[in-house]
Design a protein around this motif. Structure first.
Motif, PDB file in Angstrom:
ATOM      1  N   PRO A  78      -0.320  70.247  47.054  1.00 35.89           N
ATOM      2  CA  PRO A  78       0.057  68.977  46.411  1.00 35.89           C
ATOM      3  C   PRO A  78      -1.152  68.132  46.037  1.00 35.89           C
ATOM      4  CG  PRO A  78       0.412  68.847  48.786  1.00 35.89           C
ATOM      5  CD  PRO A  78       0.030  70.277  48.487  1.00 35.89           C
ATOM      6  N   VAL A  79      -1.001  67.429  44.908  1.00 37.97           N
ATOM      7  CA  VAL A  79      -2.008  66.480  44.448  1.00 37.97           C
ATOM      8  C   VAL A  79      -1.285  65.187  44.067  1.00 37.97           C
ATOM      9  CG1 VAL A  79      -3.570  68.277  43.601  1.00 37.97           C
ATOM     10  CG2 VAL A  79      -1.850  67.324  42.070  1.00 37.97           C
ATOM     11  N   PRO A  80      -1.972  64.040  44.068  1.00 37.51           N
ATOM     12  CA  PRO A  80      -1.312  62.789  43.650  1.00 37.51           C
ATOM     13  C   PRO A  80      -0.849  62.882  42.206  1.00 37.51           C
ATOM     14  CG  PRO A  80      -3.393  62.344  44.783  1.00 37.51           C
ATOM     15  CD  PRO A  80      -3.355  63.819  44.514  1.00 37.51           C
ATOM     16  N   TYR A  81       0.321  62.304  41.920  1.00 35.99           N
ATOM     17  CA  TYR A  81       0.792  62.355  40.538  1.00 35.99           C
ATOM     18  C   TYR A  81       0.217  61.190  39.740  1.00 35.99           C
ATOM     19  CZ  TYR A  81       4.392  58.620  40.596  1.00 35.99           C
ATOM     20  OH  TYR A  81       5.061  57.418  40.619  1.00 35.99           O
ATOM     21  N   ASP A  82       0.054  61.415  38.461  1.00 41.04           N
ATOM     22  CA  ASP A  82      -0.521  60.444  37.530  1.00 41.04           C
ATOM     23  C   ASP A  82       0.616  59.766  36.776  1.00 41.04           C
ATOM     24  OD1 ASP A  82      -1.934  59.032  35.633  1.00 41.04           O
ATOM     25  OD2 ASP A  82      -2.602  60.803  34.515  1.00 41.04           O
ATOM     26  N   LEU A  83       0.764  58.449  36.903  1.00 38.63           N
ATOM     27  CA  LEU A  83       1.851  57.734  36.246  1.00 38.63           C
ATOM     28  C   LEU A  83       1.791  57.895  34.736  1.00 38.63           C
ATOM     29  CD1 LEU A  83       4.292  55.857  36.273  1.00 38.63           C
ATOM     30  CD2 LEU A  83       2.708  53.901  36.352  1.00 38.63           C
ATOM     31  N   GLN A  84       0.593  57.916  34.154  1.00 41.75           N
ATOM     32  CA  GLN A  84       0.493  58.071  32.707  1.00 41.75           C
ATOM     33  C   GLN A  84       1.067  59.416  32.267  1.00 41.75           C
ATOM     34  OE1 GLN A  84      -0.291  55.407  30.917  1.00 41.75           O
ATOM     35  NE2 GLN A  84      -0.444  54.488  32.945  1.00 41.75           N
ATOM     36  N   GLU A  85       0.752  60.456  33.007  1.00 45.07           N
ATOM     37  CA  GLU A  85       1.295  61.771  32.668  1.00 45.07           C
ATOM     38  C   GLU A  85       2.799  61.807  32.924  1.00 45.07           C
ATOM     39  OE1 GLU A  85       1.698  65.676  31.383  1.00 45.07           O
ATOM     40  OE2 GLU A  85       0.180  64.121  31.002  1.00 45.07           O
ATOM     41  N   PHE A  86       3.251  61.152  33.962  1.00 50.04           N
ATOM     42  CA  PHE A  86       4.688  61.050  34.254  1.00 50.04           C
ATOM     43  C   PHE A  86       5.424  60.468  33.055  1.00 50.04           C
ATOM     44  CE2 PHE A  86       8.335  58.730  36.001  1.00 50.04           C
ATOM     45  CZ  PHE A  86       8.889  59.640  36.900  1.00 50.04           C
ATOM     46  N   LYS A  87       4.880  59.404  32.484  1.00 50.47           N
ATOM     47  CA  LYS A  87       5.508  58.776  31.316  1.00 50.47           C
ATOM     48  C   LYS A  87       5.418  59.682  30.095  1.00 50.47           C
ATOM     49  CE  LYS A  87       3.095  54.907  31.863  1.00 50.47           C
ATOM     50  NZ  LYS A  87       2.609  53.519  31.678  1.00 50.47           N
ATOM     51  N   ARG A  88       4.274  60.304  29.912  1.00 50.15           N
ATOM     52  CA  ARG A  88       4.102  61.179  28.749  1.00 50.15           C
ATOM     53  C   ARG A  88       5.087  62.337  28.774  1.00 50.15           C
ATOM     54  NH1 ARG A  88      -1.562  59.811  29.267  1.00 50.15           N
ATOM     55  NH2 ARG A  88      -1.852  61.495  30.778  1.00 50.15           N
ATOM     56  N   VAL A  89       5.365  62.857  29.968  1.00 48.60           N
ATOM     57  CA  VAL A  89       6.316  63.966  30.078  1.00 48.60           C
ATOM     58  C   VAL A  89       7.660  63.581  29.476  1.00 48.60           C
ATOM     59  CG1 VAL A  89       7.760  65.228  31.728  1.00 48.60           C
ATOM     60  CG2 VAL A  89       5.281  65.171  32.036  1.00 48.60           C
ATOM     61  N   PHE A  90       8.184  62.419  29.855  1.00 48.25           N
ATOM     62  CA  PHE A  90       9.498  62.010  29.377  1.00 48.25           C
ATOM     63  C   PHE A  90       9.505  61.806  27.863  1.00 48.25           C
ATOM     64  CE2 PHE A  90      10.089  61.014  33.873  1.00 48.25           C
ATOM     65  CZ  PHE A  90      11.366  61.499  34.075  1.00 48.25           C
ATOM     66  N   PHE A  91       8.442  61.240  27.326  1.00 50.53           N
ATOM     67  CA  PHE A  91       8.430  60.978  25.889  1.00 50.53           C
ATOM     68  C   PHE A  91       8.138  62.227  25.072  1.00 50.53           C
ATOM     69  CE2 PHE A  91       8.529  56.679  27.345  1.00 50.53           C
ATOM     70  CZ  PHE A  91       9.323  56.070  26.384  1.00 50.53           C
ATOM     71  N   ARG A  92       7.339  63.135  25.601  1.00 51.99           N
ATOM     72  CA  ARG A  92       7.156  64.416  24.910  1.00 51.99           C
ATOM     73  C   ARG A  92       8.488  65.141  24.768  1.00 51.99           C
ATOM     74  NH1 ARG A  92       2.120  65.255  27.942  1.00 51.99           N
ATOM     75  NH2 ARG A  92       3.320  66.424  29.485  1.00 51.99           N
TER      76      ARG A  92
END
Length: 751
Positions: free
Chosen positions: A393-407
């Motif tokens: 496990p690694v810490p999750y990145d909020l920016q990538e979390f948001k990008r996933v949903f919009f992609r």
């Protein structure tokens, strides 16, 4: 379906049988909550042809609940996943069952969900908790009987809800009749139902650790009973040749078979048309019993690259996408399934999209492709995985979390559809993984409710998430039940042990999570790593100690068993789940987090979920409207806008104000106060709902009129100061968002 206690709302369901339409409506009064529900009882015409029986539930037949009657009813639905083993035990054996599920349908109806996804209840040896199926046409005795399953389907429909089952057809159990016959003889017709090779053709690893190729250990007795169920077992290799043996029988030196998951889950060979027809017959069997579709387990894996290329093992998730998933015939197979089965029923096809990216997803779910209706993708569930996968496990990145949903939203906006989910039976608990399960537990649990119900797509709630259930305090390897954990522990032990003995001749010993490691002589000293004892005098024993300690730490964060602890119905000893000994530990925080208390508390996580489900159902924009990312990459906020223009809202079945509103969803996904974006300040009159301090009203009224007067939320901000001056105790127009605060603003527009 909604109905008041004394009001009747009758929905008629058309039932086609050949050229005869029979509509039968009966009204039942549910004794548990006094609500009236519509029971639709379709009758079969005698002596229907096989094709007529396949088509007996065509488009428009079932109306059901709030999901509606349109051909794409599943877009309006809210899914609730039930993991039967951990949901409700009705007979005190410590294992959830079908009658337990039936006893809680009133609870689910009150929550407002209307599409129940049932994880596997088929007959199974339970190597992987039911995802290893021995008989697709039988119910596992731990869960109940076929009669009880049929009663569950009937009552779900009577309450205006629908039910989908897990379809697990990438693999079977190694105890399935097909595999026993295949393993017993190379001459068996079932041999081609699986993949066999004389030598390992590649380096593929299993999802659950170790190689993806194994030999059958000893010969297999392929005898079956009168109903076709396997009766035989493995035969010792020295026991001589059995009746099914001969020259073609497998022995411990026999052929290798493919299993991308556990050794007891051999992969089916979908290249064989007989396998595909068997699968389609299984689907028809359950659809004819009344189920409303399937969630298809690891369905992108069914087409194999049979030239068997080696995999790049440096990045497990990338390896899945490029080597295991999206095989050369997967779309051909799914289109055939649609033609052969799904087109003849009013059924939804939901894929588990492992290995599918936003770029390849349209090939699976775009309407013109005629494959799946939508799928559960994995991008955000892999977001905190390192190169080694779940246990890295690694810490999750909020920016990538948001990008996933919009992609994903952009990829499927024109012709496809998406599922919106944040956890399931294969993930750690949502609030522990992505939120704050300590000081801001309630705020982060309710924030995710708002996120789920305001994204474009069909939302899915996993059991217990509507209560804010958290990760469990697993302290020892013995606490876990997941085969993935056991294999990971054994893999560490074998890897270290294979490196040889320590300088003093010591060998890794002791007992690892129920796995005997062996021991040479007496131990000079012992180290206990949460139930793992090793010989500390051996160099390898010390290395094993370190690696197992690291593995245990990862498991305490990411293990699947966190999602599988029993539902917390009450604060009683068995959490209201069982009167017996539960199959897995009950989270001790059931004294604080449980349904009984939350049902009585209008400010609870449960009731916030219920309100958000009601809001989503009321406004068409929150179902099919467009999504626009608004926060400009803010490091703590997630802000997006939902709206629907004239062209997309025309013809939409919408209620109060539907199709003419703009919604701003603003979420503070951090443990700190955050200043609202300037355009959202001083908009108290446009606030629809929030999750702190008096933000539960909807412009002075409730979404559900029965809840009038219960709108006040807990005053979590009382007496707080931001260091810039005192804040109002119950202010709803603050320019500052509290930690994990969520607000939903709405602006009405006239077309």
């Amino acid at each position: 379906m909604r109905s008041c206690m004394f009001g009747l709302q009758i929905c008629r369901r058309k039932v086609r049988r050949i050229q005869v339409e029979i509509t039968i409506v009966s009204i039942r009064l549910d004794a548990s909550d006094g609500r009236v529900a519509n029971r639709i009882t379709p009758k079969k015409k005698e002596n229907n042809s096989a094709m007529d029986q396949q088509k007996h539930r065509t488009e428009g037949e079932r109306t059901g609940g709030s999901a509606g009657t349109s051909p794409e009813w599943w877009k309006q639905a809210v899914i609730y996943q039930i993991y039967p083993r951990s949901f409700m035990d009705s007979n005190g054996d410590g294992i959830g069952d079908l009658n337990g599920i039936r006893s809680k349908l009133g609870y689910l109806q009150r929550l407002g969900v209307d599409l129940l996804w049932l994880s596997p209840v088929y007959d199974s040896p339970n190597d992987d908790n039911g995802y290893d199926i021995r008989d697709y046409r039988a119910i596992h005795e731990e869960f109940g009987t076929m009669e009880e399953m049929e009663a569950l389907i009937e009552e779900v429909h009577a309450r205006g809800m629908r039910l989908v089952m897990d379809l697990v057809v990438n693999h079977t159990s190694d105890e399935h009749r097909w595999f026993r016959e295949a393993a017993a003889s190379r001459e068996s017709p079932s041999r081609e139902y699986y993949f066999w090779e004389r030598e390992k053709p590649n380096n593929w690893p299993s999802f659950f650790g170790g190689d993806a190729w194994s030999r059958v250990e000893g010969r297999v007795d392929a005898r079956v009973d009168s109903e076709g169920r396997s009766q035989g077992g493995r035969v010792d290799a020295d026991a001589g040749k059995g009746s099914n043996g001969g020259e073609g029988a497998n022995s411990e030196e026999g052929d290798y078979y493919l299993h991308l998951f556990s050794k007891k889950q051999p992969d089916l060979n979908w290249e064989n048309p007989n396998v595909r027809q068997e699968v389609y017959d299984i689907m028809r069997f359950w659809l004819d019993k009344g189920v409303d579709g399937f969630r298809m387990d690891v369905i992108p894996l069914i087409s194999k690259r049979t030239d068997w290329p080696d995999a790049d093992l440096r990045d497990f998730n990338r390896m899945v996408e490029e080597t295991y998933a999206n095989g050369p015939r997967v779309h051909e197979f799914l289109q055939e399934m649609r033609r052969e089965v799904l087109d003849h029923y009013d059924a939804v096809a939901i894929g588990e999209g492992i290995g599918v990216t936003h770029r390849t997803a349209p090939l699976y779910v775009n309407r013109s492709r005629k494959e799946l209706d939508f799928l559960f993708h994995f991008d955000h569930t892999f977001i905190d995985h390192g190169p080694g996968g779940r246990f890295d496990p690694v810490p999750y990145d909020l920016q990538e979390f948001k990008r996933v949903f919009f992609r994903w939203d952009r990829a499927l906006a024109e012709e496809g559809w998406n599922a919106i989910y944040l956890d399931n039976h294969d993930c750690a608990r949502l609030v522990s993984r992505f939120g704050n399960d300590g000081e801001h537990w309630r705020e982060s649990a309710t924030l995710f409710a708002m996120l789920l119900m305001t994204m474009r797509g069909t939302p899915a709630v996993y059991q217990g998430t509507e209560l804010g259930m958290t990760n469990a305090p697993f302290e020892r390897f013995e606490d876990f039940r997941d085969v993935e954990v056991m294999n990971a522990v054994e893999g560490v032990r074998k890897r270290i042990d294979s490196q040889g003995r320590g300088k003093d001749g010591g060998r890794v010993g002791g007992r690892v999570g129920g796995i005997d490691g062996g021991s040479d002589g007496e131990m000079d000293s012992e180290m206990d790593v949460a139930g793992v004892i090793t010989d500390a005098s051996a160099e390898n024993g010390k290395k094993l100690h370190r690696e197992l300690a690291s593995l245990l730490k990862a498991l305490q964060v990411a293990a699947r068993d966190h999602a599988r602890t029993p539902m917390q119905w009450s604060a009683s000893e068995g959490a209201g789940f069982t009167t017996g000994s539960p199959w897995i530990l009950i989270n001790p925080n059931k004294n604080r987090i449980h349904a009984e208390a939350q049902l009585e508390d209008p400010d609870s996580v449960f009731h916030f979920y219920r309100r958000m489900i009601g809001i989503r159902r009321e406004y068409a924009e929150l179902v099919t409207g467009s999504m626009e990312w608004m926060d400009g990459g803010h490091t703590q906020l997630f802000w997006y806008r939902r709206s629907q223009d004239r062209s997309t809202c025309r013809g939409t079945d919408r209620s109060v104000g539907g199709g003419g509103n703009v919604f701003d969803v603003v979420l503070n996904m951090s443990d700190e106060e955050v200043l609202l974006p300037e355009s959202l300040r001083n908009r108290d009159d446009e606030l629809l709902i929030g999750n702190v301090a008096g933000l539960g009203s909807v412009r002075g009224r409730r979404v559900d009129e029965r809840d009038r007067g219960d709108v006040g939320l807990r005053d979590d901000r009382k007496g707080q100061s931001d260091g810039r001056g005192q804040r109002g105790a119950t202010s709803t127009n603050s320019d500052w968002l509290q930690p994990w605060e969520a607000r939903l603003f709405v602006t009405s527009e006239s077309f």
